[in-house]
Design a protein around this motif. Structure first.
Motif, PDB file in Angstrom:
ATOM      1  N   VAL A  45       0.853  -1.186   0.000  1.00 25.61           N
ATOM      2  CA  VAL A  45       0.000   0.000   0.000  1.00 25.61           C
ATOM      3  C   VAL A  45       0.888   1.235   0.000  1.00 25.61           C
ATOM      4  O   VAL A  45       1.956   1.253   0.614  1.00 25.61           O
ATOM      5  CB  VAL A  45      -0.972   0.024   1.206  1.00 25.61           C
ATOM      6  N   PHE A  46       0.429   2.275  -0.715  1.00 24.22           N
ATOM      7  CA  PHE A  46       1.256   3.452  -0.939  1.00 24.22           C
ATOM      8  C   PHE A  46       0.417   4.711  -0.787  1.00 24.22           C
ATOM      9  O   PHE A  46      -0.794   4.644  -0.657  1.00 24.22           O
ATOM     10  CB  PHE A  46       1.857   3.413  -2.347  1.00 24.22           C
ATOM     11  N   SER A  47       1.070   5.876  -0.870  1.00 22.69           N
ATOM     12  CA  SER A  47       0.341   7.144  -0.816  1.00 22.69           C
ATOM     13  C   SER A  47      -0.075   7.549  -2.224  1.00 22.69           C
ATOM     14  O   SER A  47       0.633   7.298  -3.197  1.00 22.69           O
ATOM     15  CB  SER A  47       1.204   8.231  -0.176  1.00 22.69           C
ATOM     16  N   CYS A  48      -1.211   8.192  -2.324  1.00 22.89           N
ATOM     17  CA  CYS A  48      -1.776   8.581  -3.618  1.00 22.89           C
ATOM     18  C   CYS A  48      -1.068   9.831  -4.145  1.00 22.89           C
ATOM     19  O   CYS A  48      -0.912  10.804  -3.409  1.00 22.89           O
ATOM     20  CB  CYS A  48      -3.266   8.846  -3.474  1.00 22.89           C
ATOM     21  N   ALA A  90       5.914 -11.991 -14.923  1.00 23.99           N
ATOM     22  CA  ALA A  90       5.908 -12.875 -13.759  1.00 23.99           C
ATOM     23  C   ALA A  90       6.744 -12.310 -12.611  1.00 23.99           C
ATOM     24  O   ALA A  90       6.541 -12.674 -11.460  1.00 23.99           O
ATOM     25  CB  ALA A  90       6.423 -14.250 -14.153  1.00 23.99           C
ATOM     26  N   LEU A  91       7.670 -11.402 -12.914  1.00 28.08           N
ATOM     27  CA  LEU A  91       8.549 -10.846 -11.886  1.00 28.08           C
ATOM     28  C   LEU A  91       8.043  -9.545 -11.286  1.00 28.08           C
ATOM     29  O   LEU A  91       8.653  -9.002 -10.373  1.00 28.08           O
ATOM     30  CB  LEU A  91       9.943 -10.610 -12.482  1.00 28.08           C
ATOM     31  N   THR A  92       6.925  -9.029 -11.780  1.00 25.58           N
ATOM     32  CA  THR A  92       6.410  -7.737 -11.334  1.00 25.58           C
ATOM     33  C   THR A  92       5.871  -7.823  -9.910  1.00 25.58           C
ATOM     34  O   THR A  92       5.173  -8.768  -9.552  1.00 25.58           O
ATOM     35  CB  THR A  92       5.297  -7.257 -12.279  1.00 25.58           C
ATOM     36  N   GLU A  93       6.214  -6.816  -9.108  1.00 24.37           N
ATOM     37  CA  GLU A  93       5.710  -6.700  -7.736  1.00 24.37           C
ATOM     38  C   GLU A  93       4.841  -5.449  -7.643  1.00 24.37           C
ATOM     39  O   GLU A  93       4.772  -4.646  -8.572  1.00 24.37           O
ATOM     40  CB  GLU A  93       6.881  -6.592  -6.748  1.00 24.37           C
ATOM     41  N   ALA A  94       4.189  -5.254  -6.503  1.00 26.52           N
ATOM     42  CA  ALA A  94       3.297  -4.110  -6.300  1.00 26.52           C
ATOM     43  C   ALA A  94       4.055  -2.787  -6.413  1.00 26.52           C
ATOM     44  O   ALA A  94       3.544  -1.821  -6.993  1.00 26.52           O
ATOM     45  CB  ALA A  94       2.607  -4.214  -4.947  1.00 26.52           C
ATOM     46  N   ILE A  95       5.270  -2.744  -5.920  1.00 22.77           N
ATOM     47  CA  ILE A  95       6.054  -1.516  -5.984  1.00 22.77           C
ATOM     48  C   ILE A  95       6.367  -1.135  -7.432  1.00 22.77           C
ATOM     49  O   ILE A  95       6.459   0.050  -7.770  1.00 22.77           O
ATOM     50  CB  ILE A  95       7.359  -1.646  -5.142  1.00 22.77           C
ATOM     51  N   ASP A  96       6.492  -2.121  -8.310  1.00 23.45           N
ATOM     52  CA  ASP A  96       6.754  -1.845  -9.726  1.00 23.45           C
ATOM     53  C   ASP A  96       5.559  -1.157 -10.381  1.00 23.45           C
ATOM     54  O   ASP A  96       5.731  -0.229 -11.180  1.00 23.45           O
ATOM     55  CB  ASP A  96       7.081  -3.141 -10.471  1.00 23.45           C
ATOM     56  N   ILE A 123      -2.232  -8.335 -15.846  1.00 23.69           N
ATOM     57  CA  ILE A 123      -2.584  -6.928 -15.657  1.00 23.69           C
ATOM     58  C   ILE A 123      -2.332  -6.559 -14.201  1.00 23.69           C
ATOM     59  O   ILE A 123      -2.727  -7.279 -13.289  1.00 23.69           O
ATOM     60  CB  ILE A 123      -4.063  -6.671 -16.014  1.00 23.69           C
ATOM     61  N   GLY A 124      -1.672  -5.419 -14.022  1.00 26.01           N
ATOM     62  CA  GLY A 124      -1.464  -4.871 -12.690  1.00 26.01           C
ATOM     63  C   GLY A 124      -2.252  -3.588 -12.560  1.00 26.01           C
ATOM     64  O   GLY A 124      -2.287  -2.780 -13.493  1.00 26.01           O
TER      65      GLY A 124
END
Length: 88
Positions: free
Chosen positions: A22-25, A62-68, A44-45
Motif C-alpha cells: 500500500v502506498f500514498s496517492c 511474472a517478476l512484477t511486484e506491487a512496488i513496480d 494486468i497490474g
C-alpha cells in the motif's frame, strides 16, 4: 592419531524484507490509500486509490511486484506533467 576435521556450517541465508503493498496517492496525497492488485492470469497490474478513486493499469510480467506498478504510475504522472509544462 589425528582428529577428523568437522565441516563448517554454511552461513544462514539472509531474509528478504517484505515490500510494501500500500502506498500514498499522488493525486490526493492520502497515505496508505493506494492498493495494488496483480492479476497473473490476465497479466494486468492495477493501482487504485481507495479515497479519490484514481486508478492506473499496466501490463505485467511474472517478476512484477506491487512496488513496480506504483513506480510506473508515478513515472507516468511525471511524464504527463512534463508534457503539460512543455506545451504551455
Amino acid at each position: 592419531m589425528g582428529k577428523r576435521k568437522s565441516r563448517a556450517k554454511p552461513p544462514p541465508k539472509k531474509r528478504m524484507d517484505k515490500l510494501d503493498t500500500v502506498f500514498s496517492c499522488p493525486f490526493c496525497n492520502h497515505g496508505t490509500s493506494v492498493e495494488c492488485r496483480i492479476d497473473m492470469k490476465n497479466l494486468i497490474g492495477e493501482a487504485v486509490c481507495l479515497i479519490c478513486q484514481e486508478s492506473f493499469s499496466t501490463t505485467i510480467t511474472a517478476l512484477t511486484e506491487a512496488i513496480d506498478i506504483y513506480s510506473e504510475w508515478i513515472d507516468e504522472c511525471e511524464r504527463v506533467n512534463n508534457l503539460d509544462d512543455d506545451g504551455a
